[in-house]
Structure formats: structure tokens, C-alpha cells
Design an enzyme around this catalytic site. Structure first.
Site, mmCIF file in Angstrom:
data_model
loop_
_atom_site.group_PDB
_atom_site.id
_atom_site.type_symbol
_atom_site.label_atom_id
_atom_site.label_comp_id
_atom_site.label_asym_id
_atom_site.label_seq_id
_atom_site.Cartn_x
_atom_site.Cartn_y
_atom_site.Cartn_z
ATOM 1 N N LYS A 1 39.681 49.665 36.268
ATOM 2 C CA LYS A 1 40.263 48.745 35.277
ATOM 3 C C LYS A 1 39.161 48.129 34.430
ATOM 4 O O LYS A 1 39.232 48.134 33.201
ATOM 5 C CB LYS A 1 41.026 47.625 35.972
ATOM 6 C CG LYS A 1 41.362 46.434 35.079
ATOM 7 C CD LYS A 1 42.181 45.368 35.751
ATOM 8 C CE LYS A 1 41.415 44.239 36.325
ATOM 9 N NZ LYS A 1 40.893 43.240 35.377
ATOM 10 N N ASN A 2 38.118 47.598 35.064
ATOM 11 C CA ASN A 2 37.120 46.831 34.327
ATOM 12 C C ASN A 2 36.134 47.695 33.555
ATOM 13 O O ASN A 2 35.327 47.173 32.800
ATOM 14 C CB ASN A 2 36.405 45.851 35.253
ATOM 15 C CG ASN A 2 37.351 44.735 35.695
ATOM 16 O OD1 ASN A 2 38.441 44.594 35.141
ATOM 17 N ND2 ASN A 2 36.953 43.994 36.688
ATOM 18 N N ARG B 1 42.980 38.470 28.939
ATOM 19 C CA ARG B 1 41.637 37.967 28.667
ATOM 20 C C ARG B 1 40.785 39.053 28.030
ATOM 21 O O ARG B 1 39.993 38.804 27.127
ATOM 22 C CB ARG B 1 41.056 37.508 30.010
ATOM 23 C CG ARG B 1 39.584 37.525 30.136
ATOM 24 C CD ARG B 1 38.995 36.271 29.667
ATOM 25 N NE ARG B 1 37.544 36.391 29.606
ATOM 26 C CZ ARG B 1 36.789 35.495 28.989
ATOM 27 N NH1 ARG B 1 37.350 34.459 28.422
ATOM 28 N NH2 ARG B 1 35.487 35.615 28.948
ATOM 29 N N CYS C 1 42.727 31.252 32.406
ATOM 30 C CA CYS C 1 43.713 31.948 33.223
ATOM 31 C C CYS C 1 43.687 31.285 34.599
ATOM 32 O O CYS C 1 43.064 30.257 34.799
ATOM 33 C CB CYS C 1 43.379 33.428 33.318
ATOM 34 S SG CYS C 1 41.874 33.711 34.220
ATOM 35 N N ARG D 1 37.401 30.223 31.420
ATOM 36 C CA ARG D 1 37.024 31.476 30.739
ATOM 37 C C ARG D 1 36.559 31.253 29.283
ATOM 38 O O ARG D 1 37.107 31.780 28.346
ATOM 39 C CB ARG D 1 38.168 32.496 30.769
ATOM 40 C CG ARG D 1 38.850 32.720 32.098
ATOM 41 C CD ARG D 1 38.017 33.350 33.175
ATOM 42 N NE ARG D 1 37.659 34.725 32.965
ATOM 43 C CZ ARG D 1 38.382 35.774 33.346
ATOM 44 N NH1 ARG D 1 39.555 35.580 33.887
ATOM 45 N NH2 ARG D 1 37.958 37.003 33.154
ATOM 46 N N ASP E 1 35.224 39.366 42.583
ATOM 47 C CA ASP E 1 36.576 39.936 42.664
ATOM 48 C C ASP E 1 36.961 40.313 44.091
ATOM 49 O O ASP E 1 38.137 40.553 44.362
ATOM 50 C CB ASP E 1 36.684 41.170 41.759
ATOM 51 C CG ASP E 1 36.529 40.796 40.303
ATOM 52 O OD1 ASP E 1 36.304 41.698 39.476
ATOM 53 O OD2 ASP E 1 36.595 39.592 39.986
ATOM 54 N N ARG F 1 48.578 44.089 37.599
ATOM 55 C CA ARG F 1 47.624 44.090 36.483
ATOM 56 C C ARG F 1 46.415 44.975 36.783
ATOM 57 O O ARG F 1 45.785 45.517 35.891
ATOM 58 C CB ARG F 1 47.144 42.654 36.209
ATOM 59 C CG ARG F 1 48.133 41.769 35.500
ATOM 60 C CD ARG F 1 47.465 40.477 35.066
ATOM 61 N NE ARG F 1 46.187 40.783 34.439
ATOM 62 C CZ ARG F 1 45.089 40.031 34.586
ATOM 63 N NH1 ARG F 1 45.115 38.951 35.314
ATOM 64 N NH2 ARG F 1 43.952 40.370 33.994
HETATM 65 C C1 EPZ Z 1 34.723 40.400 34.015
HETATM 66 O O1 EPZ Z 1 35.272 39.209 33.482
HETATM 67 C C2 EPZ Z 1 35.841 41.038 34.815
HETATM 68 N N1 EPZ Z 1 36.972 41.344 33.948
HETATM 69 C C3 EPZ Z 1 36.292 40.083 35.924
HETATM 70 O O2 EPZ Z 1 37.275 40.766 36.706
HETATM 71 C C4 EPZ Z 1 35.091 39.782 36.812
HETATM 72 O O3 EPZ Z 1 35.472 38.862 37.799
HETATM 73 C C5 EPZ Z 1 33.965 39.193 35.960
HETATM 74 O O4 EPZ Z 1 33.628 40.113 34.890
HETATM 75 C C6 EPZ Z 1 32.702 38.924 36.775
HETATM 76 O O5 EPZ Z 1 32.261 40.113 37.357
HETATM 77 C C7 EPZ Z 1 36.924 42.456 33.178
HETATM 78 O O6 EPZ Z 1 35.937 43.178 33.167
HETATM 79 C C8 EPZ Z 1 38.126 42.748 32.341
HETATM 80 P P1 EPZ Z 1 31.990 36.982 32.815
HETATM 81 P P2 EPZ Z 1 34.446 38.378 32.338
HETATM 82 O O7 EPZ Z 1 31.943 36.869 31.332
HETATM 83 O O8 EPZ Z 1 33.775 39.316 31.433
HETATM 84 C C9 EPZ Z 1 31.535 32.271 32.394
HETATM 85 C C10 EPZ Z 1 39.311 41.032 37.837
HETATM 86 O O9 EPZ Z 1 39.823 40.454 38.815
HETATM 87 N N2 EPZ Z 1 31.413 32.557 30.962
HETATM 88 O O10 EPZ Z 1 30.894 37.691 33.511
HETATM 89 O O11 EPZ Z 1 35.352 37.369 31.758
HETATM 90 C C11 EPZ Z 1 32.959 32.541 32.882
HETATM 91 O O12 EPZ Z 1 33.782 31.424 32.654
HETATM 92 C C12 EPZ Z 1 38.613 40.218 36.759
HETATM 93 O O13 EPZ Z 1 39.317 42.280 37.654
HETATM 94 C C13 EPZ Z 1 31.029 31.522 30.101
HETATM 95 O O14 EPZ Z 1 30.789 30.393 30.523
HETATM 96 O O15 EPZ Z 1 33.358 37.652 33.263
HETATM 97 C C14 EPZ Z 1 32.751 32.825 34.343
HETATM 98 O O16 EPZ Z 1 32.654 31.582 35.011
HETATM 99 C C15 EPZ Z 1 38.643 38.733 37.032
HETATM 100 N N3 EPZ Z 1 30.943 31.791 28.780
HETATM 101 C C16 EPZ Z 1 31.387 33.527 34.383
HETATM 102 O O17 EPZ Z 1 30.732 33.193 33.150
HETATM 103 C C17 EPZ Z 1 31.203 33.030 28.260
HETATM 104 O O18 EPZ Z 1 31.088 33.218 27.025
HETATM 105 C C18 EPZ Z 1 31.469 35.038 34.496
HETATM 106 O O19 EPZ Z 1 32.196 35.501 33.401
HETATM 107 C C19 EPZ Z 1 31.585 34.060 29.145
HETATM 108 C C20 EPZ Z 1 31.694 33.804 30.489
#
Ligand code: EPZ
Length: 425
Positions: free
Chosen positions: A29-30, A99, A123, A128, A311, A403
């Protein structure tokens, strides 16, 4: 592409059966979500094989149709012709719902020089924010106007030095999607290292992009190259694989996953070793045997790859509910990812959450209960808990699980689980 199962349905699970057998895993998925966004870049038809039939993919394909893509689906194969992309507004409620629609920010800037998207809401697991995405794209020449929607334009996206304030997966992907079409060379410093990022890069290389990872882990992109057609087969989903391995361990079973790159789950296999689970890691196969009682984990924290994946935090917690002793898990990535705890407590789990950490005191048995999936991976964690309980549990809100899991019922039944979809939501 229809997702499996029923939105308002539920899962009925009768636990107590050790899982046994060997299965293959759905496409990631990711990895597929950023790859689908990448399909609107360049010319030529993209064919994606082993594409998981999950709700997030179905919603993403709807966004792409709205943009003007011609899409044909046949089972797990999706064919995308993006030559007709004619708008830079994602529109639609799908874009607001998922998202990962934020990944069209970089792709639309790259394709159209402009992007208008709904503000991606928070979410279930956290706020996020997208400040890292915006900062990265600004460093490539994009300008942003944040009113009730995200409006961005970039008359001339240009390559440059992108410094991420944190290894955000999504921000790294957006920076890649914008820098591939941009003229000039881009280096993305502090890029995320998740395997899904490398799969996106491999997909783009197969289309003609020039992307490499430096020894320090930064990404170097020579932009402005023509992107052509591709037929690409998705790699297996490491979080789905990890979920099923945890289900096997929770039920004290013996399960193997074939055609899977074991090293992508090194953080999980290290945890299995610490818990006393025998794990065999082959070139493209991983096997666990948990017929001995499980040891607790004195301390574990989630971290960006190659650390323990956030995750799998909830699914692991469901396993630790019956480990011998006291475990402590700290969630360092998302601020609200302990929503499974109250549901596990309904089953007799002894868990106490304090801020970002939770202490789990192992109990001899979990009791069946009526449960509500709080989010995608929390729902999978409840399935793992129900597989351990002596009796039948019912889990509702299975739409969350759909999802990310193509058919958790089909996959776990193949390993001997007594699990079925039911329509009493
Ligand atoms: C990706 O989300 C994955 N989703 C998530 O999987 C996964 O948990 C996450 O990476 C971490 O590995 C997809 O790939 C579609 P991040 P993403 O940006 O890109 C903060 C699942 O269950 N942050 O690395 O949104 C954020 O709030 C999902 O499959 C900021 O502060 O993750 C979080 O606390 C859930 N500012 C942390 O960083 C930003 O601009 C990690 O977020 C971006 C993120």
C-alpha cells in the site's frame, strides 16, 4: 477496482487456533500510493501489476480519473494513461478523505505547474501536518497560498538543495515527485529511508528518471529527463507481512511468508529474537515458530526506518498482552496511536498508557469481546488479539482494515484461522 469486504460489515473471529502454513503477501500500500501519483508524470502508459485491491488504492484511482487519467483495472493489474490529465485540482471527497492524496501536490506541480488540493485533515492517529512537504517544495521553487485549500504554483520548478527538517516519508516522496520533472540536479538531505521510498525511486528509474541514494542516505536526482511507459510489478507489503507474522506468534503457531525480502523486517525479527521466537530469515522467505512461551520486551520504541515501524506498534502490543512479564512500548512517530488500548482492555489486557509510552503486563489469557477498530493498524491489532481469545469476538468498523489489507479474512483463513466476514455491523 472494488475493495474486498463490507464497509459496514464486521469480522467474527474464534480464537485459540495456532496459525500454520505459508502464504504470499499483497502488493505494498505505502509504495503503490506514491507510485500511482508518479504515473501522472511524463508520457506513456503505466501498467502496475500486483496492485493491492484496497480502499486507499480505489480512492486514489478516483482522484486520478477526476484529473483526466484513463484507468483500466483487471484484478491486481491497473493500466493508467495520464496523457489526458487536464486539471490541477484534485477536487472530490476522496482527496479530502485519504491522507496520501497530499502526494498529488508534488506530482501536479511537476505535471501542471500548479496544484489545488483540499487541506488534508488529521486522522485517527494524529494531526498529520504538512509543513515539511511545503518547505521541501518551496526549496524547489513552488509558491503556496493556504486558504481553505492548498494552492501551489511553480512556473519553473528547478532542482536544488532540499533540506528536510525530519525524515518524513510523505515529504520525501513529494520532493521526489517534484524534482524528477524539475530542470537541474536536486539533493534531498535527511531523506526518509523506508523501503517504499526506494521502490518509488526504482519505479521512476524504470521510466527513465536518474535517481540514486548517496552513502549518507541522501537522494540525488538529475531532473528534466523524459519519463516513458513502464510495466511494473509491486513488491510485497512489509507491514501486512509483519502483521501476519505477529498473528502467527500471538497464536503460538508456525508460519512462513514466501517471496518476501526478510531484511525489510529486521527490526521485527530482532524483537522476535528478544521474545524467544525462533525466526528463520532466508533470501526471499521468512519463517517464525512461536511454540514456546513469549518473553516480554522491557523497552521498545518506534522509529523511522530501519527502526521499529510505527505501523506495527499496535499489532505488537496485541501480542505482548500475553507475553510473560512486563513490556514497555513508546510511540515516537504519531501522537495518537494508542487508541487500541481501551479495546484490548475489554478483553482483559492489562495496559497502562502514560504519554507516549504504554506498559503492558502479560496475562495468561484474553477473553472474547465485541470490539471496534479505531484505525487501520489498530483494527489489525484487534484481529490479532481476537485470534488469541478462547471464544468468538466480533470486530466492527472493518472499513478501516480494508484501507490497507486486501482481504485479511482470506489470508488468515489460509493459515487456519477461524475468521469470517459477517454483516452484523
Ligand atoms: C507514511 O505516512 C505512511 N503512509 C504511514 O503509514 C506511516 O506510518 C508513516 O509514513 C511513517 O512510517 C503512507 O505511506 C501512505 P511521515 P506519512 O510524514 O508520510 C510528522 C499506515 O498505517 N510530520 O513520515 O504521513 C507526522 O505528523 C500509515 O499504512 C510533520 O510534522 O508519515 C508524523 O508525526 C499510517 N510534518 C511524523 O512526522 C510533515 O510535514 C511521521 O510522518 C510531515 C510529517
Amino acid at each position: 477496482m472494488e475493495s474486498r469486504g463490507m464497509d459496514l460489515g464486521s469480522l467474527e473471529i474464534t480464537g485459540g487456533v495456532p496459525l500454520h502454513g505459508e502464504i504470499r503477501i499483497q502488493g505494498s500500500k505505502n509504495a503503490v500510493l506514491p507510485i500511482l501519483a508518479a504515473c501522472i508524470l511524463g508520457e506513456g502508459v503505466c501498467v502496475i501489476e500486483n496492485c493491492p485491491q484496497i480502499k486507499d488504492v480505489a480512492d486514489t484511482l478516483e482522484i486520478m480519473r477526476h484529473l483526466g487519467c484513463q484507468i483500466q483495472c483487471a484484478g491486481n493489474t491497473v493500466q493508467i494513461d495520464a496523457s489526458g490529465v487536464s486539471t490541477f485540482e484534485t477536487g472530490g471527497e476522496e482527496a479530502a478523505r485519504i491522507r496520501s492524496s497530499v502526494l498529488f501536490l508534488g506530482a501536479l506541480l511537476g505535471r501542471m505547474g500548479k496544484a489545488v488540493l483540499p487541506l488534508p485533515g488529521g486522522c485517527a492517529i494524529g494531526e498529520r501536518p504538512i509543513d515539511q512537504h511545503i518547505a521541501a517544495l518551496r526549496q524547489l521553487g513552488a509558491r503556496f497560498y493556504l486558504e481553505e485549500k492548498i494552492t501551489a504554483d511553480a512556473a519553473d520548478l528547478r532542482g536544488g538543495q532540499v533540506y528536510l527538517g525530519m525524515p518524513s516519508v510523505g515529504a520525501t516522496e513529494n520532493a521526489i515527485l517534484a524534482s524528477v520533472p524539475a530542470q537541474g540536479e536536486t539533493t534531498i538531505f535527511h531523506a526518509a529511508r523506508e523501503p517504499e521510498i526506494d521502490e518509488l525511486c526504482e519505479f521512476l528509474r524504470r521510466r527513465g528518471a536518474q535517481i540514486s541514494r548517496t552513502p549518507e542516505g541522501d537522494l540525488r536526482i538529475l531532473g528534466g529527463r523524459r519519463l516513458g511507459a513502464v510495466r511494473y510489478r509491486m513488491k510485497p507489503d512489509r507491514i501486512v507481512a509483519g502483521t501476519y507474522l505477529l498473528a502467527a506468534v500471538a497464536t503460538r503457531g508456525q508460519v512462513a511468508i514466501s517471496d518476501f525480502p526478510c531484511q525489510e523486517l529486521n527490526a521485527l525479527t530482532t524483537v522476535f529474537h528478544d521474545m524467544g521466537v525462533s525466526t528463520i530469515c532466508g533470501e526471499d522467505r521468512i519463517e517464525v515458530n512461536a511454540e514456546r512461551p513469549l518473553r516480554a520486551l522491557p523497552y521498545l520504541e518506534t522509529a523511522p526506518y530501519p527502526g521499529f515501524p510505527t505501523d506495527l506498534q499496535s499489532p505488537l502490543m496485541a501480542v505482548l498482552c500475553r507475553a510473560r512479564g512486563e513490556s514497555q512500548i513508546c510511540e515516537t512517530i504519531f501522537e495518537n496511536r494508542f487508541r487500541t488500548i481501551p479495546e484490548l482492555q475489554k478483553m482483559g489486557a492489562r495496559i497502562c498508557a502514560e504519554g507516549r509510552c504504554a506498559v503492558v503486563k502479560g496475562v495468561p489469557a484474553l477473553v472474547p469481546a465485541g470490539l471496534a477498530a479505531p484505525d487501520l493498524r489498530g483494527g489489525a491489532a484487534l484481529v490479532i488479539a481476537a485470534l488469541q481469545a478462547d471464544g468468538t469476538s466480533v470486530i466492527r468498523n472493518t472499513g478501516y482494515i480494508e484501507r490497507g489489507y486486501e482481504d485479511i479474512c482470506r489470508d488468515l483463513r489460509a493459515l487456519g484461522a477461524e475468521i469470517r466476514w459477517s454483516d452484523n455491523g
